[in-house]
Design a protein around this motif. Structure first.
Motif, PDB file in Angstrom:
ATOM      1  N   VAL A  68     -76.258 -25.592 -72.861  1.00 41.35           N
ATOM      2  CA  VAL A  68     -76.538 -26.277 -71.604  1.00 41.35           C
ATOM      3  C   VAL A  68     -75.496 -27.382 -71.435  1.00 41.35           C
ATOM      4  O   VAL A  68     -75.207 -28.110 -72.395  1.00 41.35           O
ATOM      5  N   SER A  69     -74.923 -27.496 -70.242  1.00 40.44           N
ATOM      6  CA  SER A  69     -73.932 -28.549 -70.015  1.00 40.44           C
ATOM      7  C   SER A  69     -73.996 -29.040 -68.579  1.00 40.44           C
ATOM      8  O   SER A  69     -74.495 -28.355 -67.685  1.00 40.44           O
ATOM      9  N   ILE A  70     -73.467 -30.234 -68.385  1.00 44.80           N
ATOM     10  CA  ILE A  70     -73.341 -30.817 -67.054  1.00 44.80           C
ATOM     11  C   ILE A  70     -72.052 -31.626 -67.035  1.00 44.80           C
ATOM     12  O   ILE A  70     -71.736 -32.318 -68.004  1.00 44.80           O
ATOM     13  N   ASN A  71     -71.278 -31.499 -65.958  1.00 43.52           N
ATOM     14  CA  ASN A  71     -70.069 -32.308 -65.830  1.00 43.52           C
ATOM     15  C   ASN A  71     -69.833 -32.639 -64.367  1.00 43.52           C
ATOM     16  O   ASN A  71     -70.278 -31.910 -63.468  1.00 43.52           O
ATOM     17  N   THR A  72     -69.145 -33.743 -64.129  1.00 41.10           N
ATOM     18  CA  THR A  72     -68.952 -34.216 -62.767  1.00 41.10           C
ATOM     19  C   THR A  72     -67.735 -35.140 -62.686  1.00 41.10           C
ATOM     20  O   THR A  72     -67.409 -35.836 -63.656  1.00 41.10           O
ATOM     21  N   PRO A  73     -67.049 -35.162 -61.557  1.00 40.49           N
ATOM     22  CA  PRO A  73     -66.044 -36.210 -61.342  1.00 40.49           C
ATOM     23  C   PRO A  73     -66.751 -37.504 -60.960  1.00 40.49           C
ATOM     24  O   PRO A  73     -67.856 -37.479 -60.417  1.00 40.49           O
ATOM     25  N   LEU A  74     -66.116 -38.622 -61.256  1.00 42.40           N
ATOM     26  CA  LEU A  74     -66.656 -39.918 -60.849  1.00 42.40           C
ATOM     27  C   LEU A  74     -66.067 -40.304 -59.499  1.00 42.40           C
ATOM     28  O   LEU A  74     -64.863 -40.150 -59.266  1.00 42.40           O
ATOM     29  N   ASN A  75     -66.907 -40.796 -58.616  1.00 46.10           N
ATOM     30  CA  ASN A  75     -66.479 -41.139 -57.262  1.00 46.10           C
ATOM     31  C   ASN A  75     -65.342 -42.150 -57.270  1.00 46.10           C
ATOM     32  O   ASN A  75     -65.336 -43.109 -58.034  1.00 46.10           O
ATOM     33  N   ASN A  76     -64.372 -41.905 -56.384  1.00 46.51           N
ATOM     34  CA  ASN A  76     -63.274 -42.855 -56.153  1.00 46.51           C
ATOM     35  C   ASN A  76     -62.499 -43.185 -57.425  1.00 46.51           C
ATOM     36  O   ASN A  76     -62.054 -44.307 -57.635  1.00 46.51           O
ATOM     37  N   SER A  77     -62.353 -42.215 -58.299  1.00 45.44           N
ATOM     38  CA  SER A  77     -61.565 -42.423 -59.521  1.00 45.44           C
ATOM     39  C   SER A  77     -60.999 -41.085 -59.961  1.00 45.44           C
ATOM     40  O   SER A  77     -61.343 -40.031 -59.412  1.00 45.44           O
ATOM     41  N   ASN A  78     -60.148 -41.135 -60.960  1.00 44.52           N
ATOM     42  CA  ASN A  78     -59.580 -39.919 -61.535  1.00 44.52           C
ATOM     43  C   ASN A  78     -60.327 -39.488 -62.788  1.00 44.52           C
ATOM     44  O   ASN A  78     -59.842 -38.628 -63.526  1.00 44.52           O
ATOM     45  N   LEU A  79     -61.493 -40.051 -63.015  1.00 41.10           N
ATOM     46  CA  LEU A  79     -62.255 -39.769 -64.232  1.00 41.10           C
ATOM     47  C   LEU A  79     -63.267 -38.656 -64.020  1.00 41.10           C
ATOM     48  O   LEU A  79     -63.802 -38.462 -62.925  1.00 41.10           O
ATOM     49  N   GLY A  80     -63.539 -37.912 -65.093  1.00 33.42           N
ATOM     50  CA  GLY A  80     -64.598 -36.918 -65.116  1.00 33.42           C
ATOM     51  C   GLY A  80     -65.435 -37.096 -66.370  1.00 33.42           C
ATOM     52  O   GLY A  80     -64.921 -37.505 -67.415  1.00 33.42           O
ATOM     53  N   LEU A  81     -66.729 -36.823 -66.258  1.00 28.98           N
ATOM     54  CA  LEU A  81     -67.644 -36.965 -67.386  1.00 28.98           C
ATOM     55  C   LEU A  81     -68.390 -35.654 -67.617  1.00 28.98           C
ATOM     56  O   LEU A  81     -68.667 -34.907 -66.669  1.00 28.98           O
ATOM     57  N   GLY A  82     -68.730 -35.400 -68.862  1.00 30.51           N
ATOM     58  CA  GLY A  82     -69.492 -34.207 -69.173  1.00 30.51           C
ATOM     59  C   GLY A  82     -70.338 -34.396 -70.417  1.00 30.51           C
ATOM     60  O   GLY A  82     -69.994 -35.173 -71.300  1.00 30.51           O
ATOM     61  N   VAL A  83     -71.464 -33.677 -70.473  1.00 29.05           N
ATOM     62  CA  VAL A  83     -72.336 -33.661 -71.656  1.00 29.05           C
ATOM     63  C   VAL A  83     -72.754 -32.212 -71.882  1.00 29.05           C
ATOM     64  O   VAL A  83     -73.086 -31.496 -70.928  1.00 29.05           O
ATOM     65  N   SER A  84     -72.738 -31.778 -73.126  1.00 26.61           N
ATOM     66  CA  SER A  84     -73.155 -30.412 -73.437  1.00 26.61           C
ATOM     67  C   SER A  84     -73.973 -30.388 -74.716  1.00 26.61           C
ATOM     68  O   SER A  84     -73.789 -31.217 -75.609  1.00 26.61           O
ATOM     69  N   GLU A  95     -77.319 -24.623 -86.161  1.00 28.38           N
ATOM     70  CA  GLU A  95     -76.511 -25.785 -85.811  1.00 28.38           C
ATOM     71  C   GLU A  95     -76.906 -26.266 -84.419  1.00 28.38           C
ATOM     72  O   GLU A  95     -76.982 -25.480 -83.470  1.00 28.38           O
ATOM     73  N   ASN A  96     -77.172 -27.560 -84.307  1.00 28.37           N
ATOM     74  CA  ASN A  96     -77.423 -28.203 -83.026  1.00 28.37           C
ATOM     75  C   ASN A  96     -76.317 -29.215 -82.785  1.00 28.37           C
ATOM     76  O   ASN A  96     -76.103 -30.110 -83.611  1.00 28.37           O
ATOM     77  N   THR A  97     -75.624 -29.050 -81.668  1.00 29.99           N
ATOM     78  CA  THR A  97     -74.468 -29.883 -81.376  1.00 29.99           C
ATOM     79  C   THR A  97     -74.604 -30.498 -79.992  1.00 29.99           C
ATOM     80  O   THR A  97     -74.923 -29.796 -79.027  1.00 29.99           O
ATOM     81  N   ILE A  98     -74.374 -31.791 -79.896  1.00 32.13           N
ATOM     82  CA  ILE A  98     -74.325 -32.466 -78.605  1.00 32.13           C
ATOM     83  C   ILE A  98     -72.962 -33.140 -78.472  1.00 32.13           C
ATOM     84  O   ILE A  98     -72.474 -33.765 -79.416  1.00 32.13           O
ATOM     85  N   SER A  99     -72.336 -32.948 -77.311  1.00 33.22           N
ATOM     86  CA  SER A  99     -70.990 -33.471 -77.091  1.00 33.22           C
ATOM     87  C   SER A  99     -70.929 -34.254 -75.785  1.00 33.22           C
ATOM     88  O   SER A  99     -71.609 -33.926 -74.817  1.00 33.22           O
ATOM     89  N   ALA A 100     -70.099 -35.273 -75.785  1.00 32.69           N
ATOM     90  CA  ALA A 100     -69.808 -36.044 -74.573  1.00 32.69           C
ATOM     91  C   ALA A 100     -68.310 -35.937 -74.304  1.00 32.69           C
ATOM     92  O   ALA A 100     -67.490 -36.072 -75.223  1.00 32.69           O
ATOM     93  N   ASP A 101     -67.950 -35.672 -73.041  1.00 28.67           N
ATOM     94  CA  ASP A 101     -66.557 -35.459 -72.666  1.00 28.67           C
ATOM     95  C   ASP A 101     -66.124 -36.460 -71.607  1.00 28.67           C
ATOM     96  O   ASP A 101     -66.885 -36.777 -70.682  1.00 28.67           O
ATOM     97  N   LEU A 102     -64.889 -36.928 -71.729  1.00 23.68           N
ATOM     98  CA  LEU A 102     -64.295 -37.834 -70.755  1.00 23.68           C
ATOM     99  C   LEU A 102     -62.902 -37.314 -70.419  1.00 23.68           C
ATOM    100  O   LEU A 102     -62.105 -37.038 -71.325  1.00 23.68           O
ATOM    101  N   SER A 103     -62.613 -37.169 -69.132  1.00 23.30           N
ATOM    102  CA  SER A 103     -61.302 -36.680 -68.712  1.00 23.30           C
ATOM    103  C   SER A 103     -60.656 -37.650 -67.726  1.00 23.30           C
ATOM    104  O   SER A 103     -61.337 -38.411 -67.036  1.00 23.30           O
ATOM    105  N   TYR A 104     -59.332 -37.591 -67.668  1.00 20.39           N
ATOM    106  CA  TYR A 104     -58.569 -38.372 -66.696  1.00 20.39           C
ATOM    107  C   TYR A 104     -57.532 -37.443 -66.080  1.00 20.39           C
ATOM    108  O   TYR A 104     -56.797 -36.756 -66.800  1.00 20.39           O
ATOM    109  N   THR A 105     -57.488 -37.405 -64.749  1.00 23.69           N
ATOM    110  CA  THR A 105     -56.649 -36.445 -64.039  1.00 23.69           C
ATOM    111  C   THR A 105     -55.504 -37.143 -63.321  1.00 23.69           C
ATOM    112  O   THR A 105     -55.690 -38.168 -62.651  1.00 23.69           O
TER     113      THR A 105
END
Length: 301
Positions: A68-84, A95-105
């Protein structure tokens, strides 16, 4: 009994090697964020994704993966966030794995963008030794649990009709099981190269070839190649081939502007085909566009 013995023999061939494999996905082109954090926010919408995969049906203890995952761009910025979140079961291990993602475009031209991403991961590994009673492996083998953090990174270069990405989801090599001072279960760095291109054949049909290559020290090279046709932006049909492993059929349907459902079936091309009836994979993706603009990235990725 024969099936069970073969399965556990195959399982511990992997356990005794130094290249623990991450969960694999036939429909990787829709699940990119699990291997590349730079993908977070790249679709320009709040994107929610759920996948269930049952591998080698008929094999007791065969791999079963839920994501299961969710990701989204942040308003008025070049950043994106995600959790899976990933739950991966294989024989006596979970194995149970939880991840947090941060992107810059960063825009690199009028049509291309370069995204750079970081991934932070927490993993809980469990070994249930009671499930090994059918094979005499080692009487000292005990139930075992271990928590381990990790970090990863990736780059993702994309336009409206093409993409290519390179990533390493886990930089830290983790010893998952240590018996009598011998490390027999290890997570090794994996290198992922992914890419694809969308061809507009006409107003009604699009075609997208894509690939995923995975390199892990001590493990065979994994290469997935696929080709999908999309008709009237609604129906998707395709095939995929995992090098020296499996042949797959893929279908999908755009139920509404936000909801897409897909299914994949794998058939082994190795001797394992004699012990199972194939693998099934189904996923749902639901997206919410945060503004009045249409998602410009084709629904293939």
């Amino acid at each position: 009994m024969k099936t069970r013995i073969v399965l556990f023999s195959l399982l511990f061939t992997g356990l005794l090697s130094y290249a623990q494999q991450d969960a694999q996905y036939t429909q990787y082109m829709y699940n990119t964020i699990n291997v590349n954090p730079a993908y977070a926010g790249s679709r320009g919408a709040l994107s929610m994704f759920a996948l269930y995969r049952t591998q080698w049906v008929g094999f007791e203890g065969a791999p079963v993966t839920s994501t299961v995952s969710i990701n989204t761009p942040l308003n008025n910025s070049n950043l994106g966030l995600g959790v899976s979140v990933i739950n991966d079961k294989l024989g006596p291990t979970t194995e149970n794995t939880i991840s947090a993602d941060l992107s810059y475009t960063i825009p690199t031209s009028d049509t291309w963008k370069l995204s750079i991403g970081l991934k932070a991961t927490a993993n809980l590994f469990d070994l249930d030794a009671t499930k090994l009673t059918t094979v005499v492996l080692d009487p000292t083998l005990q139930n075992y649990s271990k928590f381990s953090p990790n970090i990863g990174a990736g780059v993702y270069w994309h336009s409206d009709n093409s993409y290519i990405g390179l990533s390493i989801p886990n930089f830290i090599e983790t010893q998952r099981y240590n018996d009598n001072e011998i490390k027999i279960y290890k997570e090794t760095m994996a290198y992922y190269l992914i890419g694809g291109y969308v061809f507009d054949l006409n107003d009604m049909v699009k075609f997208k070839p894509s690939f995923l290559t995975k390199v892990v020290e001590g493990a065979p090279l994994q290469v997935d190649i696929s080709g999908n046709f999309m008709f009237i932006n609604k129906f998707t049909v395709g095939v995929a081939y995992r090098w020296s492993a499996a042949l797959s059929a893929l279908v999908g349907f755009q139920v509404s502007d936000g909801l897409y459902i897909g299914y994949g079936y794998d058939r082994e091309t190795t001797s394992l085909v004699n012990y199972n009836s194939g693998s099934h994979e189904i996923f749902l993706r639901y997206e919410i566009v945060k503004n009045t603009n249409k998602i410009t990235t084709p629904r293939f990725f």
